[in-house]
Each structure stands twice: as C-alpha cells, then as structure tokens.
Motif scaffolding. Structure first.
Motif, PDB file in Angstrom:
ATOM      1  N   LEU A 121       4.909 -10.554  -2.450  1.00  0.00           N
ATOM      2  CA  LEU A 121       5.370  -9.201  -2.149  1.00  0.00           C
ATOM      3  C   LEU A 121       4.202  -8.221  -2.193  1.00  0.00           C
ATOM      4  O   LEU A 121       4.141  -7.285  -1.386  1.00  0.00           O
ATOM      5  N   LEU A 122       3.266  -8.439  -3.105  1.00  0.00           N
ATOM      6  CA  LEU A 122       2.076  -7.584  -3.162  1.00  0.00           C
ATOM      7  C   LEU A 122       1.284  -7.682  -1.862  1.00  0.00           C
ATOM      8  O   LEU A 122       0.786  -6.680  -1.352  1.00  0.00           O
ATOM      9  N   GLU A 123       1.198  -8.891  -1.307  1.00  0.00           N
ATOM     10  CA  GLU A 123       0.521  -9.059  -0.013  1.00  0.00           C
ATOM     11  C   GLU A 123       1.217  -8.250   1.069  1.00  0.00           C
ATOM     12  O   GLU A 123       0.561  -7.578   1.878  1.00  0.00           O
ATOM     13  N   THR A 124       2.543  -8.308   1.088  1.00  0.00           N
ATOM     14  CA  THR A 124       3.312  -7.554   2.075  1.00  0.00           C
ATOM     15  C   THR A 124       3.107  -6.055   1.879  1.00  0.00           C
ATOM     16  O   THR A 124       2.905  -5.311   2.844  1.00  0.00           O
ATOM     17  N   LEU A 125       3.144  -5.612   0.620  1.00  0.00           N
ATOM     18  CA  LEU A 125       2.956  -4.191   0.315  1.00  0.00           C
ATOM     19  C   LEU A 125       1.555  -3.734   0.709  1.00  0.00           C
ATOM     20  O   LEU A 125       1.390  -2.660   1.307  1.00  0.00           O
ATOM     21  N   THR A 126       0.551  -4.533   0.419  1.00  0.00           N
ATOM     22  CA  THR A 126      -0.827  -4.190   0.765  1.00  0.00           C
ATOM     23  C   THR A 126      -0.982  -4.071   2.274  1.00  0.00           C
ATOM     24  O   THR A 126      -1.599  -3.124   2.779  1.00  0.00           O
ATOM     25  N   ALA A 127      -0.420  -5.026   2.999  1.00  0.00           N
ATOM     26  CA  ALA A 127      -0.489  -4.984   4.468  1.00  0.00           C
ATOM     27  C   ALA A 127       0.237  -3.754   4.996  1.00  0.00           C
ATOM     28  O   ALA A 127      -0.244  -3.087   5.928  1.00  0.00           O
ATOM     29  N   MET A 128       1.387  -3.424   4.406  1.00  0.00           N
ATOM     30  CA  MET A 128       2.140  -2.253   4.823  1.00  0.00           C
ATOM     31  C   MET A 128       1.336  -0.980   4.562  1.00  0.00           C
ATOM     32  O   MET A 128       1.285  -0.075   5.400  1.00  0.00           O
ATOM     33  N   ASN A 129       0.683  -0.913   3.407  1.00  0.00           N
ATOM     34  CA  ASN A 129      -0.118   0.263   3.070  1.00  0.00           C
ATOM     35  C   ASN A 129      -1.289   0.429   4.033  1.00  0.00           C
ATOM     36  O   ASN A 129      -1.601   1.538   4.466  1.00  0.00           O
ATOM     37  N   GLU A 130      -1.941  -0.685   4.372  1.00  0.00           N
ATOM     38  CA  GLU A 130      -3.060  -0.612   5.319  1.00  0.00           C
ATOM     39  C   GLU A 130      -2.581  -0.167   6.695  1.00  0.00           C
ATOM     40  O   GLU A 130      -3.244   0.630   7.366  1.00  0.00           O
ATOM     41  N   ALA A 131      -1.421  -0.671   7.100  1.00  0.00           N
ATOM     42  CA  ALA A 131      -0.851  -0.248   8.384  1.00  0.00           C
ATOM     43  C   ALA A 131      -0.516   1.241   8.344  1.00  0.00           C
ATOM     44  O   ALA A 131      -0.717   1.957   9.338  1.00  0.00           O
ATOM     45  N   SER A 132      -0.038   1.725   7.206  1.00  0.00           N
ATOM     46  CA  SER A 132       0.282   3.146   7.068  1.00  0.00           C
ATOM     47  C   SER A 132      -0.970   4.013   7.151  1.00  0.00           C
ATOM     48  O   SER A 132      -0.946   5.098   7.727  1.00  0.00           O
ATOM     49  N   VAL A 133      -2.060   3.524   6.568  1.00  0.00           N
ATOM     50  CA  VAL A 133      -3.328   4.267   6.650  1.00  0.00           C
ATOM     51  C   VAL A 133      -3.763   4.373   8.109  1.00  0.00           C
ATOM     52  O   VAL A 133      -4.100   5.464   8.597  1.00  0.00           O
ATOM     53  N   ARG A 134      -3.736   3.243   8.821  1.00  0.00           N
ATOM     54  CA  ARG A 134      -4.141   3.262  10.235  1.00  0.00           C
ATOM     55  C   ARG A 134      -3.226   4.166  11.053  1.00  0.00           C
ATOM     56  O   ARG A 134      -3.688   4.969  11.860  1.00  0.00           O
ATOM     57  N   PHE A 135      -1.928   4.034  10.832  1.00  0.00           N
ATOM     58  CA  PHE A 135      -0.950   4.821  11.567  1.00  0.00           C
ATOM     59  C   PHE A 135      -1.156   6.313  11.292  1.00  0.00           C
ATOM     60  O   PHE A 135      -1.137   7.137  12.217  1.00  0.00           O
ATOM     61  N   THR A 136      -1.358   6.672  10.024  1.00  0.00           N
ATOM     62  CA  THR A 136      -1.544   8.071   9.656  1.00  0.00           C
ATOM     63  C   THR A 136      -2.825   8.632  10.259  1.00  0.00           C
ATOM     64  O   THR A 136      -2.848   9.764  10.753  1.00  0.00           O
ATOM     65  N   CYS A 137      -3.889   7.831  10.252  1.00  0.00           N
ATOM     66  CA  CYS A 137      -5.141   8.269  10.894  1.00  0.00           C
ATOM     67  C   CYS A 137      -4.915   8.549  12.373  1.00  0.00           C
ATOM     68  O   CYS A 137      -5.380   9.571  12.902  1.00  0.00           O
ATOM     69  N   GLU A 138      -4.193   7.666  13.043  1.00  0.00           N
ATOM     70  CA  GLU A 138      -3.890   7.860  14.466  1.00  0.00           C
ATOM     71  C   GLU A 138      -3.080   9.135  14.681  1.00  0.00           C
ATOM     72  O   GLU A 138      -3.334   9.897  15.618  1.00  0.00           O
ATOM     73  N   GLN A 139      -2.095   9.361  13.803  1.00  0.00           N
ATOM     74  CA  GLN A 139      -1.281  10.567  13.917  1.00  0.00           C
ATOM     75  C   GLN A 139      -2.128  11.816  13.708  1.00  0.00           C
ATOM     76  O   GLN A 139      -1.983  12.808  14.422  1.00  0.00           O
ATOM     77  N   HIS A 140      -3.025  11.777  12.718  1.00  0.00           N
ATOM     78  CA  HIS A 140      -3.893  12.934  12.470  1.00  0.00           C
ATOM     79  C   HIS A 140      -4.783  13.204  13.682  1.00  0.00           C
ATOM     80  O   HIS A 140      -4.971  14.362  14.069  1.00  0.00           O
TER      81      HIS A 140
END
Length: 198
Positions: A121-140
């Motif tokens: 689950l930590l792996e899934t959470l880490t991957a989700m967090n990294e995807a959120s960082v990329r997504f947020t950067c794109e949105q910014h």
C-alpha cells in the motif's frame, strides 16, 4: 480472472472509500463493501481478491476524484492567475475537502496510516503522490504559474497537514475564512510573502 466491468469497479471503490471514512480501516472488509455498494455478496472479492487490492482501489479512486476536481477548477480559469487567485483556489479546495468531501478525506487519512504498516500500500501511495506532484505541476503551468517541483511537493505536504487539522478539529472551525487563512499561510510560507506586503 476477475470481471472487468469498469462501472462496477468504480461503485465498489466508492463504497470502500465510504466504509473507510465512516468506520476506519478496521471496518473495511469485502462484505462491508458489498453491503455499502448494494451489490450481491461476493462481488467485491470477485473484483478485488485481497484486502490490499481493495485498499489500493480505494486509493486510486481518491486520486482520480481529486485530479478530476483540480481539472474542473483549472478549466474555469480563462487567463494566467496570480498569487491571490492561487490562495483562493487552495482555500476553496481545503474547504470542499473538509466539508463536502469529508468522508473521502477521512478515508485518505485511514489509507495513509495503513500504508505505514503495509509495504504494498505504501508503494501505491508513493506512486499516487508522485503522480499528484506531476499533475499539480502541469496544472500550475497551465495556469501561468512557475511553481518549482520542490515547492509543489511542499505545498502538497502542507495542504495535507492543514486538511488533517480541519478534519480532526471542531466542525465549527471548517469555514471559508479559516480555509483561506490556511491557504494564504501555505502560499506565503512556501513561495515567500507577497512583495506588496513588504
């Protein structure tokens, strides 16, 4: 092989989020998800063979919902935005997460704590967090902001902690004013105070 009915998977993931947010991780079971979804007994275990798979599905669904909401908010913007609009967007996001989407984000708290005890689950959470960082950067970038990747990471971390405080504090503290005050503190803390403020 598990069935691939996408709509049913979504319904089950939504039910898992609801169970997590209302009963905590110890209340989550395939049976509880079947009951919450209104689907026949055994459906959740047909789609998600293990409890870890059910937890991962809930986490993935939360990420999808959050990104969809961010995209919808960004789509309302017709021109590059400044600091004041970023603060407003973050504040309104905090308010919606703590109020209208309270159950979902209580589920996120449960999932985050459970991830400290479950490597998969930590792996899934880490991957989700990294995807959120990329997504947020794109949105910014789409909004005309040049926020660095490290600043985005910091904003996400501080946002999560501010949201946790709202979710676990007195309900009367969940107000627009409080959310905007927190958002301003986040932006000023990460990006520095506005030049116009001194």
């Amino acid at each position: 092989m598990a069935p691939q009915n996408t709509e049913r998977r979504r319904v089950l993931a939504d039910a898992a989020i609801d169970v997590l947010g209302r009963q905590g991780v110890h209340g989550l079971s395939h049976r509880a998800v079947d009951e919450r979804s209104g689907l026949p007994a055994g459906t959740a275990s047909n789609y998600f063979r293990s409890r870890d798979a059910l937890l991962a599905a809930a986490m993935d669904r939360v990420a999808d919902l959050h990104h969809a909401e961010m995209e919808a908010a960004a789509a309302l913007e017709t021109a590059p935005i400044g600091r004041a609009r970023l603060i407003e967007m973050l504040g309104l996001s905090l308010l919606a997460a703590a109020d209208r989407n309270r159950i979902r984000y209580l589920a996120v708290c449960e999932l985050s704590l459970e991830a400290t005890r479950r490597p998969a689950l930590l792996e899934t959470l880490t991957a989700m967090n990294e995807a959120s960082v990329r997504f947020t950067c794109e949105q910014h970038r789409a909004l005309g902001l040049d926020t660095s990747v490290e600043d985005v990471r910091t904003l996400i971390l501080l946002y999560g902690n501010a949201l946790f405080g709202l979710l676990t504090g007195p309900p009367e503290r969940i107000t627009r004013e409080t959310a905007l005050t927190l958002a301003k503190a986040l932006v000023d803390g990460v990006l520095g105070p506005s030049r116009s403020e001194g």
